[in-house]
Design a protein around this motif. Structure first.
Motif, PDB file in Angstrom:
ATOM      1  N   THR A  71       0.831  -1.214   0.000  1.00 36.75           N
ATOM      2  CA  THR A  71       0.000   0.000   0.000  1.00 36.75           C
ATOM      3  C   THR A  71       0.861   1.258   0.000  1.00 36.75           C
ATOM      4  O   THR A  71       0.437   2.307  -0.512  1.00 36.75           O
ATOM      5  CB  THR A  71      -0.923   0.013   1.230  1.00 36.75           C
ATOM      6  N   ASP A  80      -0.006   3.993  -2.645  1.00 34.99           N
ATOM      7  CA  ASP A  80      -0.369   5.362  -2.251  1.00 34.99           C
ATOM      8  C   ASP A  80       0.585   6.385  -2.869  1.00 34.99           C
ATOM      9  O   ASP A  80       0.155   7.466  -3.305  1.00 34.99           O
ATOM     10  CB  ASP A  80      -0.358   5.489  -0.724  1.00 34.99           C
ATOM     11  N   ASN A 122      -0.251   6.730  -6.603  1.00 39.12           N
ATOM     12  CA  ASN A 122      -1.514   7.463  -6.772  1.00 39.12           C
ATOM     13  C   ASN A 122      -1.325   8.955  -6.517  1.00 39.12           C
ATOM     14  O   ASN A 122      -1.862   9.803  -7.242  1.00 39.12           O
ATOM     15  CB  ASN A 122      -2.582   6.896  -5.834  1.00 39.12           C
ATOM     16  N   GLU A 123      -0.574   9.274  -5.458  1.00 38.38           N
ATOM     17  CA  GLU A 123      -0.363  10.679  -5.115  1.00 38.38           C
ATOM     18  C   GLU A 123       0.447  11.399  -6.197  1.00 38.38           C
ATOM     19  O   GLU A 123       0.129  12.526  -6.572  1.00 38.38           O
ATOM     20  CB  GLU A 123       0.358  10.782  -3.774  1.00 38.38           C
TER      21      GLU A 123
END
Length: 419
Positions: free
Chosen positions: A275, A279, A282-283
Motif C-alpha cells: 500500500t 499510495d 496514486n499521489e
C-alpha cells in the motif's frame, strides 16, 4: 478579527535565539574563569575511536533514553574509561551557533571523569548504540523523496525485494499493490533464508552494487526471539553501511525490532509495503495531473497574452503599412507629374535645339556665300591696288574707299542679322 493578547510584546525568533545565545556566552566565560563547572552523568559510548590533536571525540548517552552529548576527552582520561560504563564527568560546556536555523550544538570539554559502574549495558547494547551513532552520522537517504522524484519524471524506480522464503509473505505484499503501482514501479524479487545471516549479508552486498533505487526486506511476524538474521549485528552493520536506501517491512506493528531503527524507511508489515507504493504512485499521478492542468492553464494564459499582444502589434503594423502605402502613392503621383513636366520641357527644348540647328545651317550657308564674296572683293581690291601702284588716279582711290566702305557695311549688316 484576531483575538487581542495581554502580552506586552511579541518576540521575533532571532530575539529568542539571541537570549539563549547570550546566556550560554555568559556561562561559557564563567566556566573559563573557573566559576562554573558542569557535572554530568551518563553511559560512556565510543565515537570514531580516533585521536585528533590530542583528543578523542566520544559521546555520553542518557541512561534513560537515546540522547547523546558530544564529549572532547584528553588522552589521559580516555584510557581510564570503558565503553558501556556509567560515568561521572565534569568540564566546560562549549557550543557552536548556526544562526540561519537557530541551532546550537553542545559539546562537553571533559576535565575530570570517574567510573561509577562498569558494564551497565551489555556489549550488544554498546554495539547497537554504536550502530545508531554511525547511522546518525552518515548522510541520510530519504526514500520517499528519491522514489517520488523518479516517478515525477515519469520514469520507473527500480526496487529490489528481498523476500523471506514463505509464500504468504509475498502474497501479503501483492495484496497491497494496485494496478498503477505494478505498472509504474519495477520490482525485482529475490528469495532469501532469513535464518542464515551469512546468506542475507552476501545478498545485501551483491544487491547494493546493482544500482537499485531502494531495497526492501520483506518478512512476516514470528516473535522477537525468531528474528534470525534480522537481529544479527553483522547484518545490521551491513545495512548501515549500504549505499542503497533500505526499507524494512518485517514483523508485526507491535514488535520492536532493532532493525527498524537502522533502516532508512520502516513499514509495519508486507501488506503495508504494498500500500505504501500504491499510495505513493496514486499521489504522484494526482499531483502530476494537477501540475499538468496548472501548466496547461499557465501556458494557455501566456498564449492568450501573447496573442493579444500580437494582435495589437499587428494593428499597429497595419496602420503603419497603410501610411506607407499612401505615402508611396503620393510619391508616385508626384513623380508622374514631375516626369510629365520634364517630358514637356524636353519637347520644347528639342524644338529649340531643332530651330538652333536650322539657324546654324542657314548661317553656315550664308558664311560660305560671304566668304566667296569676300574672296571676290579681295581679288578686286588687289586689282585696284595694282592699278593704283601703276598709275595713281584719285578717282580710283575714291572708288576703292567707297567699295571698302560698302564691303564693311555689308559684313556688319550680315553679322548682326545672323545674331
Amino acid at each position: 478579527m484576531a483575538q487581542q493578547t495581554s502580552l506586552s510584546r511579541y518576540y521575533a525568533p532571532s530575539e529568542i535565539f539571541n537570549i539563549y545565545k547570550n546566556k550560554l556566552t555568559t556561562d561559557y566565560y564563567t566556566c573559563r574563569q573557573g566559576q562554573l563547572r558542569i557535572f554530568i552523568q551518563g553511559i560512556y559510548t565510543l565515537g570514531k575511536n580516533q585521536v585528533y590533536q590530542g583528543y578523542y571525540y566520544d559521546f555520553l548517552k542518557d541512561a534513560a533514553c537515546n540522547t547523546f552529548l558530544s564529549m572532547k576527552i584528553p588522552l589521559s582520561l580516555h584510557s581510564q574509561l570503558k565503553a558501556g560504563s556509567l560515568i561521572n564527568v565534569a568540564g566546560i560546556l562549549n557550543y557552536n551557533v548556526q544562526n540561519a536555523y537557530s541551532s546550537i550544538q553542545l559539546a562537553l570539554e571533559v576535565t575530570w571523569a570517574e567510573t561509577v559502574q562498569t558494564d551497565v549495558v551489555s556489549q550488544e547494547d554498546v554495539q547497537k548504540n554504536e550502530l545508531l551513532l554511525m547511522k546518525n552520522n552518515s548522510k541520510g537517504k530519504n526514500v520517499d523523496t528519491i522514489l517520488e522524484s523518479i516517478l515525477y519524471e515519469d520514469k520507473k524506480p527500480v526496487v529490489g525485494l528481498i523476500i523471506a522464503e514463505t509464500a504468504i509473505t509475498e502474497t501479503d505484499f501483492n495484496k497491497g499493490l494496485n494496478a498503477a503501482a505494478k505498472e509504474k514501479v519495477q520490482f525485482v524479487r529475490m528469495r532469501c533464508n532469513f535464518a542464515r545471516p551469512a546468506d542475507l549479508i552476501n545478498m545485501l552486498r551483491q544487491e547494493d552494487m546493482r544500482g537499485y533505487n531502494a531495497i526492501a526486506l520483506v518478512r512476516g511476524g514470528g516473535g522477537e526471539k525468531d528474528w534470525g538474521a534480522l537481529d544479527n549485528m553483522d547484518v545490521l552493520k551491513t545495512i548501515v553501511q549500504m549505499k542503497t536506501p533500505v526499507i524494512a517491512a518485517v514483523g508485526h506493528p507491535d514488535e520492536k525490532a532493532f532493525i527498524k531503527k537502522v533502516v532508512d524507511k520502516e513499514v509495519a508489515v508486507p501488506f503495508a509495503l504494498g500500500t505504501y507504493f500504491s499510495d505513493m504512485v496514486n499521489e504522484v499521478i494526482e499531483q502530476r495531473a494537477k501540475s499538468k492542468a496548472a501548466l496547461v492553464n499557465e501556458v494557455k494564459k501566456q498564449y492568450e497574452q501573447e496573442l493579444m499582444q500580437a494582435r495589437k502589434q499587428n494593428g499597429t503594423l497595419t496602420e503603419q503599412l497603410k501610411a506607407l502605402t499612401k505615402a508611396q502613392e503620393d510619391g508616385q503621383k508626384l513623380h508622374n507629374q514631375q516626369l510629365e513636366k520634364a517630358n514637356g520641357r524636353n519637347v520644347e527644348l528639342q524644338k529649340s535645339i531643332d530651330k538652333i540647328n536650322s539657324s546654324i545651317t542657314d548661317l553656315t550657308k550664308k558664311n560660305a556665300d560671304y566668304a566667296q564674296k569676300v574672296a571676290d572683293y579681295s581679288s578686286q581690291i588687289k586689282e585696284l591696288k595694282d592699278q593704283l601702284r601703276s598709275r595713281p588716279n584719285w578717282f580710283l582711290v575714291i572708288l576703292f574707299c567707297a567699295i571698302s566702305a560698302v564691303i564693311a557695311i555689308y559684313i556688319y549688316t550680315q553679322t548682326h542679322t545672323i545674331l
